[in-house]
Design an enzyme around this catalytic site. Structure first.
Site, PDB file in Angstrom:
ATOM      1  N   ARG A 130      47.928  48.985  25.736  1.00 47.05           N
ATOM      2  CA  ARG A 130      46.905  49.964  26.268  1.00 47.05           C
ATOM      3  C   ARG A 130      47.444  50.942  27.023  1.00 47.05           C
ATOM      4  NH1 ARG A 130      41.792  45.461  26.830  1.00 47.05           N
ATOM      5  NH2 ARG A 130      41.545  45.360  24.699  1.00 47.05           N
ATOM      6  N   GLU A 149      38.761  37.977  36.768  1.00 43.72           N
ATOM      7  CA  GLU A 149      39.290  39.226  36.829  1.00 43.72           C
ATOM      8  C   GLU A 149      39.500  39.713  38.248  1.00 43.72           C
ATOM      9  OE1 GLU A 149      38.256  44.198  35.594  1.00 43.72           O
ATOM     10  OE2 GLU A 149      37.028  42.537  34.953  1.00 43.72           O
TER      11      GLU A 149
END
Length: 570
Positions: free
Chosen positions: A294, A382
């Site tokens: 990414r 996260e």
């Protein structure tokens, strides 16, 4: 409201879990299975908010059902994607124990896609050396995981679910967390939550950005809670931008990151304004498949835009026009008809895509047991820093949430039960002052503050950064902090959105400052952190940056990469 609004409700439990996505629900289940009483608290509805339910795509795990695999291969790919900054133990934890959690969900009937012979399907996602990513279907994986976990939580003895609860601060006594102070969204009352251990599972910070793929409560509040409680943050400069978020034409009722699985499944082509496939111009090696990580894809797209070769809306074209109608319909299924309602015919036209804020690699610094330096304060999902280094490998997010949730929940449950003879300490004097505070006016100042903050972060703390832009962002953040003041506007009351916005901005501005400060200090380009004025990766920056609060001042420090000998990328 009178006295009722001012009087604090008091709740006591063994373990308080803050956040009810996959990490939070898994932590609650693990703590309860250890015998602890658990309160699972969320700003929204339990199991229906956070990032998990927004995740449409795939989950990376070395099951070995598609081709032979082993967690060490998954680990190697994770380390490589992290650009030398993965803490090896945390990365190993995710890769080694991911299969256990996926098998557990399979036993709970989550519905992983299967081949006719009954084996679980695994797709080949960017950055992986083989097909490794499981899915329910390419647009419903996250909702299926969230629904399955929510069902287990509902049936689990010992878990009390509380929604509409805005956690304002953690309470700490003698260096140990003792619970939290919150405000009830429904009536504005202060709430005291006493707990023997706390698990932060609040997700990331992508709401800080103008274009983002997150739900509305992903404003980084867990990072701010941890900082104010005395914990350290780490790697805050590394914000991952999903490279092909939908840009144009207008797409109603569909997720902006929906294109990813179809690109790597079908080899969708990224084209510039000249109609040329440009991905390999930037040192990549795509050959009909989407196999670029990414950070590299984001860099390539934005470089084309910067060079004047972008699409009209400021991105790149994503084209499936080289595929016949039967192939498109087989891959997209009913999605083809939903796209048609938006005026999109993939056989006849490309769509425009551009990077969109999607995930955060940095976060709360923890040890190998997922505990922060504040005793009895754990973190999961996260909100945790370290496992992903400078760039998260595709598919690792839900795996990380499940593994870290179970580890943190189990450890928190054991810790709380080990100290069960002691009565949880009450909230320190003054803990409720902010919740009860009231001031006349101030609502007008809040109206555009969040939009302005998102614009500042997008323009100056986005995928490409410079010293001048980062300094400009820090100045703008300071102005916004002064503008919103040091207490919430209006009077406490039911569903007072202005006060809730103030609490959100209080945390968002602090967290935005940690991102910009860290990005300004890191004078190199690495993974998701790209500096136009320092375009190369530098070996002397193969280290973490940490942040702590000293009074009201942020203090920046450095820390070595744990297991650095495994994490270095040639």
């Amino acid at each position: 409201m009178g006295d009722r609004a001012d009087k604090a409700a008091r709740l006591e439990t063994d373990v308080l879990v803050i956040g009810a996505g996959a990490a939070g629900m898994t932590a609650a289940l693990a703590a309860a299975e250890a015998g602890a009483r658990v309160i699972l608290a969320d700003r929204s509805l339990v199991g229906r908010s956070g990032a998990t339910i927004m995740a449409q795509m795939t989950v990376a795990v070395a099951l070995g059902e598609e081709v032979p695999d082993h967690w060490e291969h998954h680990f190697a790919d994770t380390i490589q994607a992290g650009r030398g900054l993965c803490d090896a133990h945390l990365a190993q934890l995710v890769c080694e124990h991911g299969a256990r959690e996926i098998r557990r969900l399979d036993g709970w009937k989550v519905g992983w896609a299967r081949k006719p012979d009954g084996t679980i399907r695994q797709a080949h996602a960017p950055g992986h050396d083989r097909p490794r990513c499981v899915y329910v279907d390419f647009l419903s994986t996250g909702p299926a995981v969230a629904k399955t976990l929510r069902g287990r939580v509902i049936r689990q003895d010992g878990v009390t679910r509380i929604g509409d609860l805005c956690i304002v601060d953690l309470t700490v006594v003698d260096g140990a967390v003792t619970g939290a102070v919150a405000v009830s969204v429904a009536d504005g009352r202060p709430v005291q939550l006493q707990a023997g251990a706390v698990v932060l599972a609040t997700g990331g910070l992508t709401r800080l950005y103008r274009r983002n793929s997150a739900s509305a409560n992903m404003g980084g509040d867990g990072y701010a809670l941890a900082l104010r409680a005395g914990a350290e943050l780490m790697d805050m400069e590394f914000v991952q931008f999903f490279p092909i978020g939908h840009l144009a034409p207008r797409l109603v009722g569909m997720d902006p990151i929906m294109w990813d699985p179809f690109r790597y499944k079908l080899g969708g082509r990224l084209l510039n304004a000249e109609g040329r496939d440009f991905m390999n111009d930037y040192g990549n090696q795509e050959a009909g498949q989407y196999n670029v990580t990414r950070d590299r894809a984001t860099h390539a797209i934005l470089s084309e835009v910067k060079a004047g070769r972008g699409s009209p809306a400021g991105g790149a074209y994503l084209s499936f026009q080289h595929l016949d109608e039967a192939t498109l319909r087989e891959a997209f299924g009913p999605v083809i008809d939903r796209l048609a309602k938006n005026g999109i015919d993939l056989g006849q036209m490309p769509v425009e895509v551009a990077p969109i804020a999607h995930y955060h690699m940095g976060g709360v610094r923890v040890d190998n047991r997922l505990e922060t330096r504040v005793r009895n304060l754990f973190a999961a999902g996260e909100v945790v820093a370290g496992a992903n280094g400078a760039n998260r490998l595709s598919g690792n997010a839900i795996t990380e949430a499940l593994v870290f949730g179970r580890e943190a929940g189990r450890e928190a449950g054991r810790r709380a039960l080990g100290a069960s003879a002691a009565t949880p300490a009450p909230a320190p004097a003054g803990a409720f002052d902010l919740v009860r505070a009231a001031r006349a006016g101030g609502e007008a100042e809040l109206a555009g503050a969040m939009t302005r903050l998102q614009a500042v972060m997008a323009d100056d703390v986005g995928p490409f950064r410079t010293a001048a832009g980062l300094e400009r962002a820090l100045a703008a953040i300071a102005e916004l902090e002064a503008e919103i003041g040091d207490m919430p506007p209006g009077q406490p009351g039911p569903y007072n959105q202005a006060r809730l916005d103030w609490f959100d901005l209080r945390s968002m501005l602090l967290v935005a400052k940690t991102v910009a400060r860290s990005a300004l200090a890191r004078q190199e380009s690495r993974g998701a952190h790209q500096r136009d004025d320092h375009p190369l990766m530098a070996s002397n920056w193969a280290l973490h940056q940490t942040l702590e609060l000293a009074g009201n001042e942020l203090v920046l420090g450095r820390a070595p990469v744990q297991g650095a000998e495994l994490s270095q990328v040639a």
